[in-house]
Motif scaffolding. Structure first.
Motif, PDB file in Angstrom:
ATOM      1  N   LEU A  56       0.860  -1.178   0.000  1.00 13.33           N
ATOM      2  CA  LEU A  56       0.000   0.000   0.000  1.00 13.33           C
ATOM      3  C   LEU A  56       0.894   1.225   0.000  1.00 13.33           C
ATOM      4  N   GLN A  57       0.891   1.919  -1.134  1.00 20.75           N
ATOM      5  CA  GLN A  57       1.831   3.019  -1.340  1.00 20.75           C
ATOM      6  C   GLN A  57       1.071   4.336  -1.259  1.00 20.75           C
ATOM      7  N   THR A  58       1.349   5.118  -0.226  1.00 18.77           N
ATOM      8  CA  THR A  58       0.602   6.360  -0.043  1.00 18.77           C
ATOM      9  C   THR A  58       1.480   7.547  -0.400  1.00 18.77           C
ATOM     10  N   ARG A  59       0.903   8.437  -1.189  1.00 17.70           N
ATOM     11  CA  ARG A  59       1.673   9.585  -1.668  1.00 17.70           C
ATOM     12  C   ARG A  59       0.770  10.807  -1.771  1.00 17.70           C
ATOM     13  N   PRO A  60       1.353  11.995  -1.654  1.00 14.52           N
ATOM     14  CA  PRO A  60       0.550  13.202  -1.827  1.00 14.52           C
ATOM     15  C   PRO A  60       0.332  13.498  -3.305  1.00 14.52           C
ATOM     16  N   ALA A  61      -0.800  14.147  -3.605  1.00 15.60           N
ATOM     17  CA  ALA A  61      -1.054  14.629  -4.965  1.00 15.60           C
ATOM     18  C   ALA A  61      -1.670  16.017  -4.836  1.00 15.60           C
ATOM     19  N   PHE A  62      -1.833  16.692  -5.942  1.00 16.62           N
ATOM     20  CA  PHE A  62      -2.365  18.056  -5.936  1.00 16.62           C
ATOM     21  C   PHE A  62      -1.616  18.935  -4.932  1.00 16.62           C
ATOM     22  N   GLY A  63      -0.314  18.900  -5.002  1.00 14.98           N
ATOM     23  CA  GLY A  63       0.493  19.744  -4.130  1.00 14.98           C
ATOM     24  C   GLY A  63       0.247  19.465  -2.664  1.00 14.98           C
ATOM     25  N   ASN A  69      -2.541  18.532  -1.320  1.00 19.97           N
ATOM     26  CA  ASN A  69      -3.915  18.758  -0.889  1.00 19.97           C
ATOM     27  C   ASN A  69      -4.681  17.459  -0.672  1.00 19.97           C
ATOM     28  N   ILE A  70      -4.323  16.435  -1.423  1.00 15.28           N
ATOM     29  CA  ILE A  70      -4.926  15.134  -1.156  1.00 15.28           C
ATOM     30  C   ILE A  70      -3.843  14.060  -1.103  1.00 15.28           C
ATOM     31  N   MET A  71      -4.193  12.954  -0.472  1.00 13.25           N
ATOM     32  CA  MET A  71      -3.289  11.814  -0.416  1.00 13.25           C
ATOM     33  C   MET A  71      -3.949  10.686  -1.201  1.00 13.25           C
ATOM     34  N   ALA A  72      -3.129   9.868  -1.846  1.00  6.61           N
ATOM     35  CA  ALA A  72      -3.677   8.735  -2.584  1.00  6.61           C
ATOM     36  C   ALA A  72      -2.922   7.474  -2.178  1.00  6.61           C
ATOM     37  N   THR A  73      -3.662   6.380  -2.031  1.00  4.07           N
ATOM     38  CA  THR A  73      -3.019   5.099  -1.769  1.00  4.07           C
ATOM     39  C   THR A  73      -3.085   4.267  -3.048  1.00  4.07           C
ATOM     40  N   ILE A  74      -1.917   3.841  -3.486  1.00  6.33           N
ATOM     41  CA  ILE A  74      -1.781   3.179  -4.779  1.00  6.33           C
ATOM     42  C   ILE A  74      -1.430   1.703  -4.572  1.00  6.33           C
ATOM     43  N   LEU A  75      -1.993   0.870  -5.418  1.00  7.64           N
ATOM     44  CA  LEU A  75      -1.691  -0.561  -5.400  1.00  7.64           C
ATOM     45  C   LEU A  75      -1.149  -0.984  -6.758  1.00  7.64           C
ATOM     46  N   CYS A  76      -0.390  -2.063  -6.745  1.00  8.74           N
ATOM     47  CA  CYS A  76       0.084  -2.648  -7.991  1.00  8.74           C
ATOM     48  C   CYS A  76      -0.324  -4.123  -7.942  1.00  8.74           C
ATOM     49  N   PRO A  77      -1.593  -4.421  -8.241  1.00 10.57           N
ATOM     50  CA  PRO A  77      -2.134  -5.734  -7.883  1.00 10.57           C
ATOM     51  C   PRO A  77      -1.680  -6.898  -8.752  1.00 10.57           C
ATOM     52  N   ARG A  78      -1.310  -6.635 -10.015  1.00  9.91           N
ATOM     53  CA  ARG A  78      -1.136  -7.772 -10.916  1.00  9.91           C
ATOM     54  C   ARG A  78       0.299  -7.997 -11.345  1.00  9.91           C
TER      55      ARG A  78
END
Lengths: 402, 383, 261
Positions: free
Chosen positions: A202-209, A211-220
């Motif tokens: 579970l890779q969490t990173r900021p986006a929109f400077g 303003n929001i955080m996103a959690t990214i997956l690489c499932p396959r």
């Protein structure tokens, strides 16, 4: 199903052989032929100028990769002039957690020339295995040779997770390698967690400077790759004398890997302000009233061992070079300490610095928005407060010396 | 009826906004304080095509419509009213009459340089005793052989000290009154041309205002613009266009002050509340928003009518009258919202307020606009 | 010189505000702009074209309205513009995006240089450039603050955290530039006219650039966004009162406690 070479169309040009990261294409009787190392990664498809290589089937069919054959957490160590970067040690700390959760080993990749001695540093910060690749061509970072060595290592050993420091080197190398082995990559993570059962990162990173955080997956796909911002992960304790397994990697480069050369390298020259890596930033804004007052900011920054930042207003007024600009259109910084002097705190400035650990604001307008996000707000004249701070710092230093 | 801008107009508006906010706004306060003519900025505006926007491309102009021009002036004025008037003068009072009344040779000779900003133009009609009564020209031009010899004093010439070429009026036949006024294209390098004193003004301080002293200045006959005796008509026609430019300038000034004031009202706290939460402030904001919008419709409409090639004096006068009065009112309210801070030079509304004032005076005072409007209306009702 | 400049239309994150009550992003009224560092890329390409001749081709992938971004760079002086726009491309991560852009570049024919912005302000990943370079098998130089073409190579001053290095790469090559590289020009009247009067933006769907369906859009993306959330607000700050000296002493005490000195 999968990658197929149409022998009738093959002209024997060998372009595909060079493109394959897995060494899975052999020339048999002047016709490209797949051997059993092929993973259907499709890197060769674009290399063929005559359309002799095709992928048959659907993406889903391609996702039959057995994820369980990938194991271990890798940290790509970064050295410059044979000195290890702090971020690499930070990543070992995080890597240790992830590997522990999965019951896997923590491995580190060390590339360079004359860097063997750094392996012990990696072991002492938590690595169980160090893959060492030494060659003259690896002395200084270049995309071609480094990506060749690293992608070969990944193909050979099949790690589950590979993490890099989000530096000017890590962010150059990681995407190149991720593409070569056709897997996912998440940039500038500030948080990493792993599912103990599935190994999903579970890779969490900021986006929109920020303003929001996103959690990214690489499932396959595996490995799961991420770059991590310096200064985010905690530095692990060093265990002197801790050792692990050192595995040496034979370096074999191709001509195409060497199409760049480093003409000159200048270290330490303050050509560009290093705001992103700074622990302390003292920044000035419109409230300085003119370029001459940046001398105060510079003096305070120097005493704190920090860098000088500026708001867009100060840069646009021509008081200081744009390389100092913090904010949406400037740099996004995450220092331990950010002192904002005469900065009102426009939203675009806040976007660039609000994730600083400790924020001090000095602005004579008590309603300035900067005060609202500050940990310590000083509604006072910076021309008085900053000199007082400088004086206190100096007397403290003098006291310590005495 | 169509209220949507075309793609081209949107792009011009965006380009002007971008340039104005990045290149002009950061230095506007300093230009004002130092009474510094923005020569560099004007040059850059010219390179981008903003100094001769409506002039066809074959004469080196932008080939744009009047609404595009108005959108650009508005954006520039939002950043700096002084730069906006310099731009407006060059476009409306120099390039436009040259294009409309100039001979083919004159157009080929002067327009490409003026429209590209390589050379700067000015317009000189006003004299110490010929203000609103502009037909009463005391400066004389006497034909001697192939040259006119001009003598006299002109005043309030925007950019007169910086210009390369000036469209200037003088009387060639006093007995004919305003019908004896002739317009000339004057090169400021000619002997007999001298810049007198510069005015120190309340607002638009970066746009220099010069006195011109003409002593036996020889102007070749081929530099008459239009025909002899046509000068007053040319000046009035040019002023109609310039009124559209000034109304856009007023609009930009008001919009700038309005935006700053609204933002301030959402940051400033008194009695434990943001002042935007008080009805007294909300009423001001509502009044400002409505009057800006009303002015914008008049201004854009006048540009539209001008492009239909119809007679647009009335529309231009209405836009200029309403927008300039509106700008003075809106900038005054913007200061009111700021309270004491608004009265200081720390906030731009103080400059906006001073800059707005001139728009009620130049290119015809508000009173003159009313005369024009009334005369046209009365004519429309002619039996 | 044939120079390709891939650009991205992004929301102007300068305008992005947070709803103070709900803590969510307010996206209404947020303009779309050309990603700022992509303008630096265009400027760098235009400067090279002015010096060495050739052409500058802008390329973008996005919804139909991304044509506006391409028009803007045409107004700045780009010669041609291509927009990859197809519903099938939606949901692409950096790898799938880089794949499409590279396929389109291959379709456009030979090139000498690809110049990109370092990263886009909405995602800040800086990945599409290097991933394109890998697809196209050309050398890459990232973080350029200066670039020049010398004979058959591009010579780049590359920014590092602790200095800079000069890297020479044989062309064709890909370079990503930072905002320090130059000052992008403004669109001119003539440029705007050209961008608006001609149908300058060529639109391509996936089949126009021979994209394989399983490698594009969501399906072709190895990474997926699991969830997005707003970062938790910080604890309220403290006002420091007193004389400048008192304040300075207070601050110093805190710095010492937090081991910042």
């Amino acid at each position: 199903m999968g990658v197929v070479i149409i022998a009738e169309k093959c002209t024997g040009c060998k372009l595909c052989v060079a493109s394959c990261p897995y060494a899975a294409i052999d020339m048999v009787a002047n016709v490209a032929t797949l051997n059993d190392k092929c993973t259907d990664c499709c890197a060769c498809l674009d290399s063929c100028k005559v359309g002799a290589i095709v992928f048959e089937g659907t993406r889903r069919a391609r996702e039959t990769v057995d994820l369980s054959q990938f194991r271990d957490v890798w940290v790509v160590a970064e050295q410059r002039d044979a000195a290890l970067l702090r971020v690499s040690r930070e990543l070992l700390g995080k890597g240790r957690d992830l590997a522990g959760t999965r019951g896997h080993r923590l491995c580190s990749v060390l590339m360079g020339a004359g860097v063997r001695h750094l392996a012990d540093d990696l072991f002492e910060h938590g690595a169980d295995v160090v893959y060492l690749a030494e060659a003259e061509e690896l002395e200084r970072y270049r995309t071609g040779p480094y990506s060749r060595v690293l992608s070969e290592l990944i193909v050979e050993h099949r790690p589950e997770i590979v993490i890099f420091g989000a530096t000017t080197i890590g962010r150059d190398l990681a995407p190149r390698v991720a593409n070569r082995i056709q897997t996912g990559l998440t940039a500038d993570c500030t948080k990493l967690d792993v599912d103990p059962e599935t190994g999903a990162l579970l890779q969490t990173r900021p986006a929109f400077g920020g303003n929001i955080m996103a959690t990214i997956l690489c499932p396959r796909n595996r490995p799961q790759m991420a770059t991590v911002r310096p200064g985010v992960m905690t530095l692990p304790e060093r265990t002197p004398g801790r050792r692990g397994e050192l595995i040496e990697k034979q370096v074999k480069l191709r001509k195409a890997d060497l199409s760049t050369e480093i003409v000159k390298i200048v270290r330490g020259e303050r050509r560009h302000v290093n705001l992103e890596e700074a622990r302390v930033i003292v920044a000035g804004g419109r409230g300085l009233g003119g370029p001459e007052n940046f001398a105060l900011i510079e003096e305070l920054a120097a005493l704190l061992g920090g860098e000088v930042g500026a708001s867009r207003a100060a840069v646009d007024s021509g008081w200081i070079d744009s390389s100092h600009q913090v904010g949406q259109t400037g740099k996004t910084v995450r220092p331990k300490l950010y002192i904002a002097c005469g900065i009102s705190g426009a939203i675009q400035h806040l976007a660039g610095m609000q994730s600083a650990e400790l924020i001090v604001s000095v602005n004579k307008d008590p309603d300035a928005p900067i005060h609202r996000i500050a940990d310590f707000a000083v509604a006072g004249d910076l021309k008085k407060v900053v000199p007082a701070l400088i004086e206190e710092l100096k007397s403290k230093a003098a006291g310590a010396a005495a | 009826m169509q209220f949507e801008l075309t793609n081209e107009q949107k792009m011009i508006q965006e380009a002007a906004r971008d340039f104005a906010q990045k290149e002009i706004a950061p230095v506007a306060a300093e230009l004002d304080r130092e009474e510094k003519f923005p020569a560099e900025i004007v040059k850059k505006l010219g390179e981008l095509g903003f100094m001769g926007m409506t002039i066809p491309t074959e004469y080196g102009g932008g080939g744009m419509d009047t609404l595009s021009y108005v959108l650009a002036v508005e954006q520039v004025a939002k950043a700096c009213a002084s730069t906006a008037i310099i731009m407006s003068v060059n476009n409306s009072l120099v390039c436009y009459p040259l294009y409309e009344f100039g001979t083919e040779e004159q157009k080929k000779k002067y327009l490409p340089q003026l429209a590209s900003g390589q050379k700067l133009g000015a317009f000189s009609l006003t004299e110490p005793n010929a203000g609103s009564d502009a037909g009463n020209q005391q400066t004389t031009a006497v034909l001697q052989g192939d040259n006119y010899v001009i003598n006299g004093t002109k005043i309030f010439v925007t950019g007169g000290n910086m210009a390369d070429y000036i469209i200037m009026t003088a009387s060639t036949d006093k007995s004919k009154g305003s019908r004896g006024v002739t317009a000339f294209i004057v090169d400021t390098k000619w002997p007999g041309f001298k810049v007198g004193s510069l005015e120190h003004k309340l607002g638009i301080r970066a746009a220099s205002t010069a006195e011109l002293v003409l002593t036996d200045m020889k102007v070749p006959k081929e530099n008459v613009l239009g025909t002899p005796g046509e000068g007053y008509k040319i000046a009035l026609r040019a002023l109609d266009g310039a009124r559209v430019g000034v109304s856009a300038q007023a609009l930009g000034i008001a919009q700038a002050a309005f935006e700053v004031a609204v933002r301030y009202s959402k940051q400033r706290q008194q009695f434990g509340k943001f002042i935007s939460e008080f009805q007294a402030i909300q009423w001001m904001i509502a009044d400002m928003a409505v009057s800006i919008e009303a002015a914008r419709l008049l201004v854009y409409k006048s540009a539209f009518v001008k492009d239909t090639k119809k007679y647009f004096s009335k529309e231009a006068a209405m836009a200029k009258l309403f927008a300039s009065e509106m700008a003075s009112d809106v900038t005054s309210k913007a200061i009111q919202i700021h309270g004491g801070y608004g009265y200081t030079r720390d906030y731009p509304v103080e400059r906006n307020y001073r800059d707005a004032r001139i728009t009620q005076i130049y290119e015809g005072t508000s009173e003159v606009q009313k005369l024009v409007i009334a005369a046209t209306v009365l004519k429309e009702f002619a039996q | 010189m044939r120079i390709i400049v891939p650009i991205k239309q992004v929301p102007n994150t300068n305008d992005v505000k947070i709803d103070p009550k709900t803590g969510t992003l307010i996206r209404e009224g947020v303009d779309s702009i050309v990603n700022p560092e992509d303008l630096n890329a265009i400027e760098a390409a235009l400067e090279l074209r002015e010096r060495l001749g050739g052409e500058v081709i802008a390329l973008s992938m996005g919804p139909p309205q991304a044509a506006d971004a391409l028009k803007e760079v045409v107004a700045m002086g780009a010669d041609e513009a291509y927009l990859l726009t197809d519903r099938a491309l939606a949901g692409a991560d950096t790898l799938a995006t880089a794949y499409c852009l590279s396929r389109a570049i291959t379709k456009l024919g030979d090139f000498d240089l690809i110049v990109c912005g370092r990263q886009a302000i909405d995602g800040d990943t800086a990945q599409v450039g290097p991933q394109m370079a890998e697809f196209l098998k050309v050398p890459q130089v990232t973080y350029a603050c200066k670039l020049d073409v010398v004979e058959d190579s591009v010579v780049v001053e590359r920014h590092l955290e602790d200095g800079f290095e000069t890297v020479k790469a044989r062309m064709p090559a890909l370079v990503t530039v930072m905002r320090e590289a130059n000052r992008p020009r403004y669109p001119s009247m003539a440029g705007i006219r050209r961008a608006c009067t001609e149908d300058v933006v060529h639109r391509w769907v996936a089949t126009d650039f021979d994209a394989e369906p399983w490698r594009i859009g969501f399906d072709g993306s190895p990474t997926w966004v699991k969830r997005t959330f707003t970062p938790p607000p910080k604890a309220p700050g403290k006002r420091l009162e007193g004389t400048p000296r008192d304040v300075a002493k207070d601050l110093l005490k805190t710095f010492t406690e937090k081991n910042l000195l």
